[in-house]
Design an enzyme around this catalytic site. Structure first.
Site, PDB file in Angstrom:
ATOM      1  N   HIS A 179       8.958  28.140 -16.143  1.00 21.90           N
ATOM      2  CA  HIS A 179       9.427  26.933 -16.835  1.00 21.90           C
ATOM      3  C   HIS A 179       9.753  25.851 -15.812  1.00 21.90           C
ATOM      4  O   HIS A 179      10.773  25.892 -15.139  1.00 21.90           O
ATOM      5  CB  HIS A 179      10.665  27.216 -17.695  1.00 21.90           C
ATOM      6  CG  HIS A 179      11.155  25.994 -18.402  1.00 21.90           C
ATOM      7  ND1 HIS A 179      10.639  25.585 -19.624  1.00 21.90           N
ATOM      8  CD2 HIS A 179      12.069  25.070 -18.055  1.00 21.90           C
ATOM      9  CE1 HIS A 179      11.236  24.468 -19.989  1.00 21.90           C
ATOM     10  NE2 HIS A 179      12.117  24.130 -19.050  1.00 21.90           N
ATOM     11  N   HIS A 201       2.647  20.593 -18.455  1.00 22.43           N
ATOM     12  CA  HIS A 201       1.343  20.958 -19.005  1.00 22.43           C
ATOM     13  C   HIS A 201       0.307  19.919 -18.635  1.00 22.43           C
ATOM     14  O   HIS A 201       0.596  18.732 -18.586  1.00 22.43           O
ATOM     15  CB  HIS A 201       1.402  21.137 -20.527  1.00 22.43           C
ATOM     16  CG  HIS A 201       2.046  19.997 -21.257  1.00 22.43           C
ATOM     17  ND1 HIS A 201       3.401  19.845 -21.326  1.00 22.43           N
ATOM     18  CD2 HIS A 201       1.512  18.965 -21.949  1.00 22.43           C
ATOM     19  CE1 HIS A 201       3.693  18.762 -22.038  1.00 22.43           C
ATOM     20  NE2 HIS A 201       2.550  18.201 -22.423  1.00 22.43           N
ATOM     21  N   CYS A 255      12.565  26.457 -25.432  1.00 21.04           N
ATOM     22  CA  CYS A 255      11.327  25.746 -25.076  1.00 21.04           C
ATOM     23  C   CYS A 255      10.146  26.335 -25.862  1.00 21.04           C
ATOM     24  O   CYS A 255       9.891  27.541 -25.816  1.00 21.04           O
ATOM     25  CB  CYS A 255      11.086  25.890 -23.576  1.00 21.04           C
ATOM     26  SG  CYS A 255       9.462  25.343 -23.037  1.00 21.04           S
ATOM     27  N   CYS A 315       7.630  28.124 -23.644  1.00 22.62           N
ATOM     28  CA  CYS A 315       8.125  29.430 -23.181  1.00 22.62           C
ATOM     29  C   CYS A 315       8.026  30.463 -24.314  1.00 22.62           C
ATOM     30  O   CYS A 315       7.723  31.630 -24.066  1.00 22.62           O
ATOM     31  CB  CYS A 315       9.554  29.324 -22.664  1.00 22.62           C
ATOM     32  SG  CYS A 315       9.662  28.641 -20.992  1.00 22.62           S
ATOM     33  N   HIS A 354       7.961  21.124 -20.803  1.00 26.31           N
ATOM     34  CA  HIS A 354       7.450  22.243 -19.991  1.00 26.31           C
ATOM     35  C   HIS A 354       6.121  21.724 -19.442  1.00 26.31           C
ATOM     36  O   HIS A 354       5.226  21.383 -20.237  1.00 26.31           O
ATOM     37  CB  HIS A 354       7.280  23.487 -20.871  1.00 26.31           C
ATOM     38  CG  HIS A 354       6.807  24.721 -20.146  1.00 26.31           C
ATOM     39  ND1 HIS A 354       7.452  25.947 -20.256  1.00 26.31           N
ATOM     40  CD2 HIS A 354       5.736  24.935 -19.332  1.00 26.31           C
ATOM     41  CE1 HIS A 354       6.805  26.843 -19.533  1.00 26.31           C
ATOM     42  NE2 HIS A 354       5.753  26.256 -18.970  1.00 26.31           N
TER      43      HIS A 354
HETATM   44  P1  5GP Z   1       2.983  15.872 -24.462  1.00 24.49           P
HETATM   45  O1  5GP Z   1       3.097  14.733 -25.426  1.00 24.49           O
HETATM   46  O2  5GP Z   1       4.331  16.496 -24.156  1.00 24.49           O
HETATM   47  O3  5GP Z   1       2.216  15.540 -23.225  1.00 24.49           O
HETATM   48  O4  5GP Z   1       2.081  16.933 -25.186  1.00 24.49           O
HETATM   49  C1  5GP Z   1       2.575  18.012 -25.906  1.00 24.49           C
HETATM   50  C2  5GP Z   1       1.403  18.594 -26.656  1.00 24.49           C
HETATM   51  O5  5GP Z   1       1.782  19.862 -27.130  1.00 24.49           O
HETATM   52  C3  5GP Z   1       0.970  17.770 -27.867  1.00 24.49           C
HETATM   53  O6  5GP Z   1      -0.385  17.383 -27.727  1.00 24.49           O
HETATM   54  C4  5GP Z   1       1.194  18.708 -29.046  1.00 24.49           C
HETATM   55  O7  5GP Z   1       0.196  18.594 -30.034  1.00 24.49           O
HETATM   56  C5  5GP Z   1       1.204  20.069 -28.394  1.00 24.49           C
HETATM   57  N1  5GP Z   1       2.032  21.047 -29.069  1.00 24.49           N
HETATM   58  C6  5GP Z   1       3.318  20.874 -29.492  1.00 24.49           C
HETATM   59  N2  5GP Z   1       3.774  22.005 -30.066  1.00 24.49           N
HETATM   60  C7  5GP Z   1       2.762  22.906 -30.005  1.00 24.49           C
HETATM   61  C8  5GP Z   1       2.627  24.259 -30.449  1.00 24.49           C
HETATM   62  O8  5GP Z   1       3.537  24.874 -31.002  1.00 24.49           O
HETATM   63  N3  5GP Z   1       1.421  24.859 -30.217  1.00 24.49           N
HETATM   64  C9  5GP Z   1       0.398  24.223 -29.598  1.00 24.49           C
HETATM   65  N4  5GP Z   1      -0.740  24.906 -29.430  1.00 24.49           N
HETATM   66  N5  5GP Z   1       0.490  22.946 -29.167  1.00 24.49           N
HETATM   67  C10 5GP Z   1       1.656  22.299 -29.369  1.00 24.49           C
HETATM   68 ZN    ZN Z   2       9.359  26.373 -20.999  1.00 22.87          ZN
END
Ligand code: 5GP
Ligand code: ZN
Length: 124
Positions: free
Chosen positions: A46, A100, A4, A7, A98
């Site tokens: 997680h 958020h 993940c 994580c 995960h």
């Molecule tokens: P989701 O689409 O799952 O709601 O949002 C995931 C978010 O995580 C996206 O806005 C993406 O830009 C962000 N994200 C993905 N990988 C990383 C990373 O390695 N570092 C950071 N800071 N953000 C990430």
């Molecule tokens: Zn995780």
């Protein structure tokens, strides 16, 4: 969870721009910001998504939400606010499994973001 991304960020195996950390919560800037202020607030535990909570997680989720609004204020969005988003599972467009909370601020979003989501499924 070893595979993940978030994580790995918690464990310090991947870099991030942290804006808050305690024993249960981490907040950091989104790597691909869609608004001038775009950060994520995550539990260190997680939990795959908002739809994978157990009853014992309810206090933690309350803390996550409280911290998200506190940080939004600290990031300069107290007066004008912004948008708190939790994408859940595939139809919700969740790409990192995960839990958020996104905070999007620093620009007037109006209803346009939600309308775009409904029509195209994209966040932009
Ligand atoms: P989701 O689409 O799952 O709601 O949002 C995931 C978010 O995580 C996206 O806005 C993406 O830009 C962000 N994200 C993905 N990988 C990383 C990373 O390695 N570092 C950071 N800071 N953000 C990430
Ligand atoms: Zn995780």
């Amino acid at each position: 969870m070893s595979d993940c991304i978030f994580c790995k960020i918690i464990a310090g195996q991947l870099p991030s721009k942290k804006i808050y950390e305690d024993d249960e919560i981490l907040a950091f800037l989104d790597i691909n910001p869609v608004t001038p202020v775009h950060f994520l607030v995550i539990p260190k535990k997680h939990i795959k998504s908002l739809m994978d909570l157990s009853a014992e997680d309810s206090a933690l989720v309350g803390r996550l939400m409280f911290k998200a609004q506190e940080l939004a204020k600290q990031q300069g969005c107290e007066e004008k606010g912004g948008r708190f988003i939790i994408n859940a599972k595939s139809d919700g467009g969740q790409t990192v499994d995960h839990l958020h909370i996104h905070f999007l601020g620093g620009i007037a979003l109006g209803a346009s973001l939600l309308q775009t989501c409904l029509h195209t499924g994209k966040r932009e």
